[in-house]
Design a protein around this motif. Structure first.
Motif, PDB file in Angstrom:
ATOM      1  N   GLU B  61       0.673  -1.152  -0.007  1.00 54.69           N
ATOM      2  CA  GLU B  61       0.178   0.189   0.047  1.00 54.69           C
ATOM      3  C   GLU B  61       0.865   1.244   0.024  1.00 54.69           C
ATOM      4  O   GLU B  61       0.478   2.233  -0.751  1.00 54.69           O
ATOM      5  N   CYS B  90      -9.365  -1.416  -6.134  1.00 53.48           N
ATOM      6  CA  CYS B  90      -8.521  -0.718  -5.478  1.00 53.48           C
ATOM      7  C   CYS B  90      -7.055  -0.501  -6.118  1.00 53.48           C
ATOM      8  O   CYS B  90      -6.575  -1.275  -6.413  1.00 53.48           O
ATOM      9  N   TYR B  92      -4.263   0.777  -5.373  1.00 54.63           N
ATOM     10  CA  TYR B  92      -2.948   0.345  -4.523  1.00 54.63           C
ATOM     11  C   TYR B  92      -2.920  -1.100  -4.861  1.00 54.63           C
ATOM     12  O   TYR B  92      -1.655  -1.758  -5.024  1.00 54.63           O
ATOM     13  N   SER B 120      -8.545  -3.499   7.548  1.00 52.13           N
ATOM     14  CA  SER B 120      -9.005  -2.483   6.883  1.00 52.13           C
ATOM     15  C   SER B 120     -10.199  -2.616   5.823  1.00 52.13           C
ATOM     16  O   SER B 120     -11.196  -2.138   5.794  1.00 52.13           O
ATOM     17  N   CYS B 121     -10.038  -3.904   5.183  1.00 58.56           N
ATOM     18  CA  CYS B 121     -11.051  -4.163   4.199  1.00 58.56           C
ATOM     19  C   CYS B 121     -10.917  -5.503   3.699  1.00 58.56           C
ATOM     20  O   CYS B 121     -10.039  -6.153   4.171  1.00 58.56           O
ATOM     21  N   VAL B 123     -10.813  -6.422   1.050  1.00 58.26           N
ATOM     22  CA  VAL B 123     -10.198  -6.450  -0.354  1.00 58.26           C
ATOM     23  C   VAL B 123      -8.765  -6.954  -0.030  1.00 58.26           C
ATOM     24  O   VAL B 123      -8.085  -7.807  -1.186  1.00 58.26           O
ATOM     25  N   TYR B 124      -8.371  -6.710   1.085  1.00 57.22           N
ATOM     26  CA  TYR B 124      -6.938  -7.450   1.713  1.00 57.22           C
ATOM     27  C   TYR B 124      -6.881  -8.929   1.232  1.00 57.22           C
ATOM     28  O   TYR B 124      -6.067  -9.458   0.745  1.00 57.22           O
ATOM     29  N   TRP B 127      -6.663  -9.578  -2.701  1.00 56.08           N
ATOM     30  CA  TRP B 127      -5.422  -8.995  -3.055  1.00 56.08           C
ATOM     31  C   TRP B 127      -4.121  -9.883  -2.607  1.00 56.08           C
ATOM     32  O   TRP B 127      -3.411 -10.331  -3.505  1.00 56.08           O
ATOM     33  N   ILE B 268      -8.166   8.904   2.584  1.00 56.43           N
ATOM     34  CA  ILE B 268      -6.722   8.699   2.571  1.00 56.43           C
ATOM     35  C   ILE B 268      -6.523   9.890   1.689  1.00 56.43           C
ATOM     36  O   ILE B 268      -7.130  10.215   0.974  1.00 56.43           O
ATOM     37  N   SER B 348     -11.418   3.924  -4.971  1.00 58.23           N
ATOM     38  CA  SER B 348     -10.549   2.513  -4.651  1.00 58.23           C
ATOM     39  C   SER B 348     -11.217   2.038  -3.389  1.00 58.23           C
ATOM     40  O   SER B 348     -11.111   0.720  -3.271  1.00 58.23           O
ATOM     41  N   CYS B 349     -11.531   2.971  -2.478  1.00 59.79           N
ATOM     42  CA  CYS B 349     -11.671   2.305  -0.953  1.00 59.79           C
ATOM     43  C   CYS B 349     -13.098   2.367  -0.704  1.00 59.79           C
ATOM     44  O   CYS B 349     -13.654   3.314   0.069  1.00 59.79           O
ATOM     45  N   THR B 351     -14.679   0.375   1.298  1.00 55.36           N
ATOM     46  CA  THR B 351     -14.983   0.084   2.687  1.00 55.36           C
ATOM     47  C   THR B 351     -14.770   1.574   3.621  1.00 55.36           C
ATOM     48  O   THR B 351     -15.814   1.608   4.492  1.00 55.36           O
ATOM     49  N   MET B 378      -7.553   7.818  -4.746  1.00 59.27           N
ATOM     50  CA  MET B 378      -6.390   7.978  -3.966  1.00 59.27           C
ATOM     51  C   MET B 378      -4.963   8.036  -4.674  1.00 59.27           C
ATOM     52  O   MET B 378      -4.191   8.852  -4.694  1.00 59.27           O
TER      53      MET B 378
HETATM   54  S1  SF4 Z   1      -9.644  -0.756  -0.419  1.00 55.27           S
HETATM   55 FE1  SF4 Z   1      -9.023   0.832   0.990  1.00 55.27          FE
HETATM   56  S2  SF4 Z   1      -8.318   0.116   2.784  1.00 55.27           S
HETATM   57 FE2  SF4 Z   1      -8.221  -1.578   1.329  1.00 55.27          FE
HETATM   58  S3  SF4 Z   1      -6.309  -1.532   0.431  1.00 55.27           S
HETATM   59 FE3  SF4 Z   1      -7.473  -0.439  -0.874  1.00 55.27          FE
HETATM   60  S4  SF4 Z   1      -7.538   1.768  -0.096  1.00 55.27           S
HETATM   61 FE4  SF4 Z   1      -6.573   0.406   1.617  1.00 55.27          FE
END
Ligand code: SF4
Ligand code: SF4
Lengths: 362, 403
Positions: B61, B90, B92, B120-121, B123-124, B127, B268, B348-349, B351, B378
């Motif tokens: 990130e 996302c 990132y 956080s999300c 997505v982690y 990803w 962010i 992107s985010c 969440t 972001m």
């Molecule tokens: S979705 Fe949001 S919290 Fe999750 S990695 Fe992307 S920017 Fe970060």
């Protein structure tokens, strides 16, 4: 085979059944996702009802780039708030998680978040999930002044197992190279199971004869996706010469594929089944999901895999890359169709589906 | 003769961040070349545990933010998209996936292990799975259930996370032939706690008028708390920063000369359009509070090392119930004497963005804070319309002037 008009109508407008419940004094719990064990609600004498995006636009409370399905489901829940006695949301993906947050600020009804561990292949997750189910049971008991005893759970488990067996037997009619059940019929029956009282559903479906060799398309396909409530998508495939032999939809096989073991520890049996069932795209490990798709592709002898990816649905959009790469090794063609609102995109979706079916069948 | 340029009020200490980042990356590369394991982690992973194990953490990130800020992210994004990753994912994640798919020729050394805790999300999870599929590197997916009430930091939820930390230690020991040393962890925790304490103290000083530390500072100054928690370097950085900020307060020197509006920023930062913060400052508006800046610090108790780490990764800002988040906003609006709120709806985010409208509305109704909500991404500069956003900012400043 003729699907009874009652089921047809229900699929057109499922909220109608909510008024019926209200008029007969049945308390209804709206739930979002197939990770919520219906058994527990049923054993509390409550009627589970799967909330959907049918007949709703995405909610103005969420940004435009959030999964339109989750957002429209939220919209429906808020709009019909008075027809529900409570809500249960499962934390699977980000939009569902946040749907809980928003609903919390918008409803006065009892609301429960079921925290589903994302890493399903971990004994610790199983222990945690079991505690979550106990918390869910307590939530139901306290808010609806009932006592859920083991007998009630045994009964609801066997009732739901019976529904799942029925659905699975209908699906299996298409296994190997068989060509019996039209997806649009099968699809309606699965949905009805999420809205009707299970006992009523079981009786009704037992009387249906699905063994019908007259189907529209003949290119055998597997459809991959999340929760699809739009029958129009299924229809497009059928009208373009496709035959959806199998699927891994949350409104399809993923809902009923695994049964709950009828053991003397119902909560453990439920946690085991719901955590280790065929995985949703939001879960880990991905390998389990890939194995499941591979199994379906072989069992139902399909020629191609079509992914209906809801726009902004992260889980499906990440997975589709890996599904394609896995299937291409076995020479199974794939196509991903990203869509937002099928009613407005019918032409584009249709021409892509047609092109795919032609390339697969040709 | 040219006019003297208006003095830029970025802190001297903040200016050292660039160098700190480069040193950090060269240390990681060094470690890698000496055969030490490198972990790719999501940012609210217990980095302290990794340092105690002698594993070097890198945060994709952070890499995404860096590539975006320095203007070379688009190639990576496009590579990921070419390989099938949708533009709506996302940025990132698209950045690091593109980096991996294009051969990893950059400052991030390839990982020996992939670690995430889903705080956080969601997505982690997707990803990290995707990285794992492309790289074949071992993957650890930890679960940090949503904290519904403060009790969760002491009940079976905490227990579940502590046990996963033990699992992670075991996995790392086995895989890399390492031996975990609790005493070392305690030392690392003390340093991490010290850095957090200093950062909290510094942030609190933004309550002064004029505010001594602005958004351009806070956005950069968090870096040592992202991947260097538990290091001496992080502690020295925050000591120096605190000294400088205190100096400014003594001299009544603010980020901007004529501080008219004190704002909160929710989201962010937009790394590719960092100048937007200056655009606000030029109009007399200074950012004095951001949940994002606060999120990185957490006080740790070295007498309960694993429990403390578990509470930290559970309590990450987005992983606590909406009512707790709203309470925090209300409290800080008061503490920091906030005149207006800026919500960055980040494509992107999901969440983070999903609940912003509802939150902004509640704050507006409860404490009458005007807000601006605008949409962009972001890290992906292709989804940014500068003129439009600046118009919205102008209109917002007008509203603030009238209220
Ligand atoms: S979705 Fe949001 S919290 Fe999750 S990695 Fe992307 S920017 Fe970060
Ligand atoms: S899994 Fe996908 S379709 Fe289902 S709610 Fe989540 S984002 Fe939407």
């Amino acid at each position: 085979m003729e699907i009874p008009s009652e089921i047809r109508d229900l699929c057109e407008n499922p909220t109608a059944i909510l008024s019926r419940y209200r008029d007969s004094g049945v308390k209804v719990i709206g739930y979002t996702c197939s990770y919520v064990p219906e058994e527990l609600m049923i054993s509390a004498g409550l009627q589970p009802y799967r909330a959907t995006n049918i007949r709703a636009d995405p909610s103005a409370l969420t940004p435009s780039f959030i999964c339109p399905f989750a957002s429209a489901t939220l919209e429906n829940m808020i709009r019909h708030d008075d027809l529900f006695s409570g809500f249960v949301v499962a934390h699977t993906c980000d939009p569902m998680w946040r749907l809980y947050d928003i609903l919390k600020k918008k409803t006065s009804k009892p609301l429960f978040l079921l925290r589903v561990p994302h890493n399903t292949k971990n004994e610790l997750s199983l222990g945690f999930f079991k505690k979550e189910l106990v918390r869910f049971k307590t939530f139901l008991e306290e808010n609806f002044e009932v006592n859920i005893d083991d007998d009630a759970m045994f009964n609801s488990i066997s009732l739901c197992n019976e529904s799942r067996d029925l659905l699975k037997s209908i699906y299996m009619l298409n296994s190997n190279n068989k060509h019996k059940v039209e997806a649009s019929d099968r699809f309606r029956v699965v949905l009805a199971c999420m809205w009707m009282p299970k006992a009523e559903f079981n009786v009704k479906v037992k009387g249906l004869n699905f063994d019908n060799s007259k189907t529209l398309g003949d290119v055998r396909l597997h459809v991959n996706g999340t929760a699809i409530y739009e029958s129009s998508l299924i229809k497009i495939v059928e009208e373009s010469g496709g035959f959806i032999a199998s699927d891994d939809l949350c409104t399809g096989s993923r809902y009923f594929w695994n049964n709950v073991e009828e053991s003397d520890d119902p909560i453990s049996a439920l946690s085991y089944r719901y955590l280790l069932r065929t995985p949703c795209p939001s879960q880990s490990p991905l390998e389990d999901r890939l194995d499941y798709i591979n199994f379906m592709v072989r069992e139902f002898q399909v020629q191609g895999v079509l992914t209906f990816a809801k726009r902004f649905c992260d889980p499906i959009l990440y997975d589709s890359v890996h599904i394609r790469s896995m299937l291409s090794k076995n020479d199974i063609p794939t196509m991903v169709i990203e869509y937002e609102n099928p009613a407005q995109e019918i032409g584009r979706i249709k021409s892509r589906v047609e092109a795919f079916i032609e390339s697969v069948g040709g | 003769m040219s006019l003297p340029r208006r003095r830029s009020r970025i802190l001297q200490t903040t200016r050292k961040i660039g160098e700190l980042i480069m040193t950090y990356f060269s240390k990681v590369s060094d470690a890698k070349s000496k055969g030490k394991p490198v972990a790719w982690v999501t940012v609210f992973t217990p980095v302290e545990l990794l340092y105690a194990l002698d594993i070097y953490p890198v945060a994709p990130e952070h890499f995404g933010a860096l590539c975006s800020a320095r203007g070379f992210i688009v190639d990576y994004l496009e590579e990921a998209e070419r390989c099938g990753y949708s533009e709506s994912l996302c940025s990132y994640s698209r950045c690091s996936l593109g980096y991996v798919l294009s051969g990893m020729n950059g400052i991030m050394p390839p990982p020996d292990i992939l670690i995430t805790f889903r705080n956080s999300c969601d997505v982690y999870v997707k990803w990290w799975q995707s990285l794992h599929m492309h790289l074949g590197t071992p993957l650890f997916v930890g679960e940090t259930p949503y904290v519904l009430a403060p009790e969760d930091l002491d009940n079976y939820v905490l227990d579940y996370v502590v046990k996963q930390l033990e699992q992670l230690i075991e996995m790392a020991e086995e895989r890399f032939g390492l031996r975990f040393d609790m005493e070392k962890l305690v030392e690392v925790l003390k340093l991490s706690d010290k850095a957090s304490e200093l950062w909290f103290e510094t942030l609190k000083l933004r309550r002064f008028r004029p505010c001594p530390l602005g958004g351009r500072d806070s956005a950069s100054d968090i870096f040592p708390l992202v991947v260097m928690q538990g290091t001496e370097e992080a502690v020295s950085f925050y000591e120096e920063l605190l000294r400088e900020v205190k100096g400014r307060i003594g001299r009544k020197e603010g980020v901007i000369e004529d501080e008219k509006f004190r704002l909160l920023f929710d989201g962010i930062w937009i790394w590719h359009a960092f100048d937007l913060i200056k655009y606000f400052e030029d109009k007399g508006a200074v950012f004095v509070y951001e949940p994002y800046s606060e999120a990185w610090a957490y006080r740790l108790d070295a007498s309960e090392p694993l429990e403390s780490i578990a509470r930290k990764i559970l309590s990450m800002g987005l992983n606590v119930d909406i009512d707790i988040r709203i309470e925090r906003f209300l409290e800080n609006i008061k503490q920091y004497q906030i005149d207006g709120a800026v919500f960055f709806s980040n494509r992107s985010c999901k969440t983070w963005s999903a609940t912003q409208l509802v939150t902004a509305d509640i704050l507006n109704k409860k404490v009458n804070v005007p807000y601006l909500l605008f949409e962009a991404d972001m890290a992906d500069p292709r989804q940014y319309s500068e003129a439009q956003i600046k118009n919205r900012i102008d209109a917002f400043i007008e509203v603030l002037s009238e209220s």
